[in-house]
Motif scaffolding. Structure first.
Motif, PDB file in Angstrom:
ATOM      1  N   ASP A   1     -51.039-120.869 -51.129  1.00  0.00           N
ATOM      2  CA  ASP A   1     -50.894-121.511 -49.821  1.00  0.00           C
ATOM      3  C   ASP A   1     -51.356-122.968 -49.873  1.00  0.00           C
TER       4      ASP A   1
ATOM      5  N   LEU B   1     -51.764-116.002 -52.489  1.00  0.00           N
ATOM      6  CA  LEU B   1     -51.352-115.161 -51.369  1.00  0.00           C
ATOM      7  C   LEU B   1     -51.058-113.720 -51.787  1.00  0.00           C
TER       8      LEU B   1
ATOM      9  N   ARG C   1     -45.667-118.642 -45.948  1.00  0.00           N
ATOM     10  CA  ARG C   1     -46.990-119.284 -46.088  1.00  0.00           C
ATOM     11  C   ARG C   1     -47.147-119.976 -47.433  1.00  0.00           C
ATOM     12  N   THR C   2     -46.185-119.828 -48.321  1.00  0.00           N
ATOM     13  CA  THR C   2     -46.301-120.391 -49.668  1.00  0.00           C
ATOM     14  C   THR C   2     -46.102-121.904 -49.665  1.00  0.00           C
ATOM     15  N   ARG C   3     -47.059-122.614 -50.279  1.00  0.00           N
ATOM     16  CA  ARG C   3     -46.895-124.061 -50.491  1.00  0.00           C
ATOM     17  C   ARG C   3     -46.440-124.355 -51.911  1.00  0.00           C
TER      18      ARG C   3
ATOM     19  N   ARG D   1     -41.243-126.145 -53.025  1.00  0.00           N
ATOM     20  CA  ARG D   1     -42.422-125.362 -53.418  1.00  0.00           C
ATOM     21  C   ARG D   1     -42.715-125.422 -54.922  1.00  0.00           C
TER      22      ARG D   1
END
Length: 491
Positions: free
Chosen positions: A88, A94, A153-155, A203
């Motif tokens: 995240d 995560l 929610r993944t960055r 990402r």
């Protein structure tokens, strides 16, 4: 002790290794921490990313004990690749990391693979490289389908060493070699390919060269203030640490999987081979199998024996008596077959055979898998490998080294420090810190040969026949493994 010192960290599949070297390659201190791997369902193989950074920090504290930080020129990290962690915006994992052995994403891989022409593969990678279940875009496709909440929610989607670099320095980055499946020969992301998976482009971390200094260790952590190099994947770093960096050099790394590489500026498109782009003056043609040391560990678990005891058992086997042929496809096979559905097998068993014959069969079967891979690499590189620089945990066994030399029909030059990943990571850190003028100089100073295993010419016919039986067995059993794991989703 006098500096300059260099630190290498290898975030491997079974352990995290940290070592302190002087600029001549002498080992001054080391630490190894085991990493647990979970298999919660068929085709699922996972690790906890928190274990990687915890082991890295404890390793740094151990090797730096009593050492002045002013004498340390830098730190380099390498790691297993095609292992991915979804992170995240705060740098927190995560979900458990999806390990390279994991086959859950076969369905996504097959869909993506059908969308990419051979012409495009040759343009991007110089070889018809497949998109398999371990490809980062396959992993992203699976996560968007199976866990859309995590995906939102993944960055960052990161390799293990890049996750650890983020924790150490606060900087998000990747290197083009670890990212080979989504990077072209110009060392840039392949936008056309990445666009096939919505949301993937933003990402993937920004790319930095392996000998770039990306930042310094944050305050409050062991080694605070020390410069940290991007470094790269374990196989490429391991070739550096084994001394295989000049055109015509060949390296053989034996760990959980077997990795073989040939350095050559020539490129002949060859199925099953990863032809890395020219980076830092080195063009590596390489491939990983799926289960080298993993095959020995599997048999050792069945027999209640250590890896050393398996080698000792194999040495007791009478070469005048036949041993079964073993296919080491315990979780499919990677290079050069790239067959996730392949399955392991013993063939030719009879009642006279016991544990020693099984042990020899496993060591030989792994060596046969490397012989198959080496042939593809020689075609890709247009180089006939006359000898191989050998490193990795599997090289500890003199019995196995001799079997490899006999099966391959080439001298095996075992290097003094078998943990070539940490050597290579330290060498890249030294190049980034200008301790060395080039990667070639770094490898030449830090990698030394300890022993050479010459092939026994009297065994040539035996192993030529065995290799023929090995390839025939795979062809006969192809597709016998049953249904693939492509439709499996976490229960």
């Amino acid at each position: 002790m006098a500096g300059p010192f260099l630190i290498g960290v290898d975030v491997g599949t079974t352990s995290v290794k940290t070592a302190l070297f002087d600029a001549g390659g002498a080992l001054c201190a080391q630490r190894s921490s085991m990493i647990e791997t979970a298999r919660p369902a068929q085709a699922f193989v996972e690790q906890a990313p928190e274990d990687w950074i915890s082991a890295t920090l404890s390793g740094l504290a151990k090797v730096l004990h009593g050492v002045s930080l002013d004498a340390v020129a830098g730190i380099g990290l390498c790691s297993q690749v095609n292992t991915h962690v979804f992170v995240d915006a705060n740098g927190q994992a995560l979900a458990p990391a999806i390990v390279w052995q994991d086959g859950r994403c076969a369905q996504e891989a097959a869909k993506l693979d059908r969308l990419v022409s051979e012409e495009a593969r040759l343009k991007w990678w110089g070889a018809p490289l497949p998109i398999d279940a371990s490809h980062v875009l396959s992993r992203i496709g699976w996560m968007t389908r199976a866990h859309s909440d995590i995906w939102r929610r993944t960055r960052w989607v990161m390799a293990p060493k890049d996750y650890c670099l983020l924790q150490l320095t606060g900087e998000a980055c990747a290197d083009p070699l670890s990212s080979f499946g989504v990077v072209d020969s110009s060392l840039r992301y392949v936008d056309e390919l990445i666009a096939l998976v919505p949301g993937a482009a933003e990402r993937l971390p920004p790319l930095r060269n392996p000998t770039a200094t990306i930042g310094r260790v944050r305050g409050g952590l062991p080694g605070a203030g020390l410069p940290v190099a991007t470094a790269t994947m374990d196989a490429w770093a391991g070739m550096v640490g084994a001394g295989a960096v000049r055109d015509g050099d060949a390296g053989y790394l034996s760990g959980t999987s077997e990795v073989v590489g040939i350095v050559s500026q020539r490129r002949v498109p060859t199925p099953g081979v990863i032809a890395f782009p020219n980076c830092e003056g080195v063009m590596l043609h390489a491939g990983p199998t799926q289960a080298g040391g993993a095959s020995v560990a599997w048999l050792g678990g069945l027999l209640g024996r250590s890896a050393e005891e398996i080698s000792a058992l194999a040495a007791k086997s009478d070469l005048k008596r036949p041993a079964p042929i073993f296919l080491p496809h315990l979780q499919g096979e990677r290079a050069p077959l790239w067959d996730i559905a392949a399955r392991a097998s013993f063939a030719g068993l009879d009642a006279s055979m016991g544990a020693s014959e099984l042990a020899r069969s496993v060591l030989e079967g792994v060596a046969y898998s490397v012989r198959l891979l080496l042939g593809a690499l020689e075609a890709s590189s247009a180089v006939a490998a006359t000898r191989l620089r050998h490193a990795g945990g599997g090289a500890h066994s003199g019995v196995w080294c001799q079997i490899r030399a006999d099966v391959l029909g080439r001298p095996i030059d075992r290097v003094a420090n078998l943990d070539s990943g940490v050597v290579g990571a330290a060498a890249l850190a030294g190049t980034a810190a200008h301790v060395f003028g080039s990667i070639e100089e770094a490898a030449g100073r830090m990698a030394r040969i300890e022993r050479t295993f010459e092939p026994n010419v009297a065994m040539r016919g035996y192993y030529d026949e065995g290799f023929g039986r090995y390839t025939d067995l795979y062809a006969r059993l192809k597709g016998f493994g049953g249904r693939e794991s492509e439709n499996l989703v976490r229960p």
